[in-house]
Design a protein around this motif. Structure first.
Motif, PDB file in Angstrom:
ATOM      1  N   UNK A   1       2.687   6.951  -7.157  1.00 22.39           N
ATOM      2  CA  UNK A   1       1.614   6.985  -7.760  1.00 22.39           C
ATOM      3  C   UNK A   1       1.980   8.787  -7.492  1.00 22.39           C
ATOM      4  N   UNK A   2       2.367   9.224  -6.440  1.00 22.08           N
ATOM      5  CA  UNK A   2       1.915  10.060  -5.670  1.00 22.08           C
ATOM      6  C   UNK A   2       3.552  11.363  -6.660  1.00 22.08           C
ATOM      7  N   UNK A   3       4.562  10.135  -6.433  1.00 20.50           N
ATOM      8  CA  UNK A   3       6.239  10.529  -7.075  1.00 20.50           C
ATOM      9  C   UNK A   3       5.719  10.868  -8.854  1.00 20.50           C
ATOM     10  N   UNK A   4       4.917   9.815  -8.842  1.00 16.01           N
ATOM     11  CA  UNK A   4       4.935   9.938 -10.713  1.00 16.01           C
ATOM     12  C   UNK A   4       6.308   9.759 -11.437  1.00 16.01           C
TER      13      UNK A   4
ATOM     14  N   UNK B   1       1.051  -1.283   0.036  1.00 18.06           N
ATOM     15  CA  UNK B   1       0.103  -0.273  -0.055  1.00 18.06           C
ATOM     16  C   UNK B   1       0.786   1.060   0.406  1.00 18.06           C
ATOM     17  N   UNK B   2       2.182   0.810   1.324  1.00 19.38           N
ATOM     18  CA  UNK B   2       2.796   2.038   0.914  1.00 19.38           C
ATOM     19  C   UNK B   2       3.195   2.609   0.036  1.00 19.38           C
ATOM     20  N   UNK B   3       3.827   1.375  -0.901  1.00 16.42           N
ATOM     21  CA  UNK B   3       4.338   1.806  -2.781  1.00 16.42           C
ATOM     22  C   UNK B   3       4.345   1.825  -3.185  1.00 16.42           C
ATOM     23  N   UNK B   4       2.304   1.552  -3.003  1.00 13.37           N
ATOM     24  CA  UNK B   4       1.816   1.986  -3.968  1.00 13.37           C
ATOM     25  C   UNK B   4       1.248   3.663  -4.418  1.00 13.37           C
TER      26      UNK B   4
ATOM     27  N   UNK C   1       4.462   1.413 -10.069  1.00 12.32           N
ATOM     28  CA  UNK C   1       3.874   0.662  -9.399  1.00 12.32           C
ATOM     29  C   UNK C   1       4.435  -0.555  -9.255  1.00 12.32           C
ATOM     30  N   UNK C   2       3.883  -0.909  -8.380  1.00 13.08           N
ATOM     31  CA  UNK C   2       3.653  -2.582  -7.750  1.00 13.08           C
ATOM     32  C   UNK C   2       3.318  -3.703  -9.260  1.00 13.08           C
TER      33      UNK C   2
END
Lengths: 256, 252
Positions: free
Chosen positions: B26-29, B19-22, B35-36
């Motif tokens: 998404x945020x850093x893009x 979840x954190x990774x995702x 993405x996982x």
């Protein structure tokens, strides 16, 4: 009681070296244990009782004098001697069964014979249901019975015990003392029991060697003909012996 | 019981981690943090077959190193722990060599043993051997004299002392040493494989990095983490089977 001597100790001396200094632990100890005879060794703590037992078991060698078990040195007779250490000496990584067969296994007995003997002794000592437990899963009294089973399964000629019941509560202790008395009498087993508990010495020692404080010497050997009766504790003779031993030990403590 | 609890903890952790990774990707893009799902895809598409080959190479290197480290370190540690005199003679040597970071020997090993498996296996072995040796020796030293008297009074020989007392006494602590060693081993493995080779996960990760194929790189990182995790869980299971007394008797 008669019978040939199982243990002969003549003029036994022993010392430890503590930082280059000699500390005399045992001095001029003479003693004979005959077949089927039960001895108790009592003395103030730190008087060399345990060392004395280790010398008998062949774990230590005397500095002077002679110790013989069945006519030879204890090291040569190690397989005829059973020793129960103060904290039972059970191995926590072995089950009750594995602890009990260990001595037989190391003697190279066939597996079937090991099992036959271990089953018999566990049955006799009421431990059959506990065979697959580990020592950590047992109560103090159960551990002590396993330790007794482990030493008797090899059918020794001499049983040595170091404070066997000191870690148990009073009721369990008396129950196990009676239990042990029955076992050694039925087997006519020569025993030497080291204890600081006066009543225990009076109950389980046909002869009681009173040790002095360091260096340990035998002050007196008290004859205790009443020993052997399971109800001995209720007799006047028992308490006379206890009181006599107590006065002997107290006198010793004051003198030193 | 404990193994199952660990497994559950790992699952929870993995979900949280994903979840954190995702969220971050998404945020850093940025392509450096795919993405996982993309990594999972890289795992599953044809590039994946490649990963498994490297997992096998790396896993084999670690297992051989652990095996050699154990075979050399445990008996020597037991022997030193039991023999005060030899221990006193070797202690200064071990004391001086133990803290040296073994990975600095990679260039030397590559020169002496070539660029193949041997130099890398020896490097990992060197790194974990001392951990196993020192733990085993210290544990063997701490064996109470009463336990030795106990086996001797039952008629045990010196061999019996090793077999029935010293080894089982030390075994749980060897497992502790191994758990620590696995972390070290995977780290050293990565280093050993990142240089002058074309096989192993270390190579795979560095190679993907060089090609800026971040999905492939992350697939390598995940594979390496899984390798460490698998070894760790394997050890837990092995300990459960080999030291059953450690897991029982606490109820009373």
């Amino acid at each position: 009681m008669g019978g040939s001597p199982v243990v002969e100790i003549e003029d036994l001396h022993f010392f430890y070296r503590v930082g280059g200094r000699k500390v005399q632990v045992l001095e001029e100890v003479n003693l004979q244990v005959r077949e089927g005879e039960a001895w108790a060794v009592i003395g103030p703590s730190g008087c060399g009782k345990t060392t004395f037992l280790y010398l008998l078991a062949g774990l230590l060698d005397p500095a002077g004098g002679r110790v013989a078990v069945c006519g030879s040195s204890p090291r040569q007779r190690q397989r005829e001697i059973a020793l129960i250490l103060q904290n039972y000496g059970l191995f926590p990584w072995k089950t009750v069964w594995q602890n009990v067969v260990l001595g037989l296994q190391m003697r190279g007995l066939p597996r079937r014979e090991q099992a036959r003997r271990a089953e018999a002794i566990l049955e006799e000592l009421g431990l059959a249901e506990l065979a697959q437990r580990y020592p950590e899963e047992l109560s103090g009294g159960q551990k002590q019975r396993v330790a007794i089973a482990r030493s008797l399964v090899t059918e020794p000629s001499l049983l040595l015990m170091d404070e066997p019941f000191s870690a148990l509560d009073a009721l369990t202790r008396e129950r196990l003392q009676n239990f042990l008395l029955d076992l050694i009498q039925r087997r006519r087993l020569a025993t030497v029991l080291v204890t600081h508990n006066i009543e225990e010495a009076a109950f389980l020692g046909r002869r009681i060697a009173v040790f002095s404080s360091l260096p340990g010497r035998i002050l007196e050997v008290v004859d205790n003909p009443g020993m052997g009766d399971p109800d001995y504790r209720a007799t006047e003779k028992f308490w006379q012996t206890v009181n006599y031993l107590r006065s002997r030990l107290q006198g010793q403590r004051l003198a030193s | 019981m404990r193994v199952r609890r660990v497994n559950r903890a790992v699952l929870n952790l993995r979900q949280a981690h994903r979840a954190v990774w995702h969220l971050f990707s998404w945020w850093l893009n940025t392509p450096t943090l795919p993405r996982p799902l993309a990594v999972l895809q890289a795992f599953l598409d044809r590039r994946a077959e490649e990963v498994w080959g490297h997992v096998w190479v790396s896993g084999r290197r670690i297992l051989i190193s652990l095996g050699v480290g154990l075979v050399l370190g445990v008996p020597l540690g037991l022997y030193l722990g039991r023999n005060r005199r030899l221990d006193a003679i070797t202690a200064p040597f071990i004391h001086l060599t133990y803290p040296i970071p073994k990975i600095v020997f990679l260039p030397l090993l590559l020169i002496f043993l070539g660029l193949g498996d041997a130099s890398r296996v020896v490097l990992i072995t060197l790194a974990i051997f001392f951990q196993i040796l020192v733990t085993t020796r210290d544990a063997a030293r701490s064996l109470p004299q009463a336990a030795i008297y106990s086996i001797q009074s039952l008629g045990g020989t010196e061999w019996d002392v090793y077999r029935h007392v010293l080894f089982p006494y030390v075994l749980p602590r060897i497992f502790t040493a191994l758990r620590i060693s696995i972390g070290t081993a995977v780290a050293v493995l990565f280093f050993a494989e990142s240089f002058a080779t074309n096989s192993g996960l270390g190579y795979f990760i560095m190679d993907s990095w060089g090609r800026t194929d971040y999905e492939r790189m992350f697939a390598g990182i995940v594979a390496m983490s899984l390798l460490g995790l698998t070894l760790y869980l394997g050890l837990e299971t092995l300990e459960y089977w080999l030291c059953p007394w450690e897991f029982r008797g606490r109820a009373r």
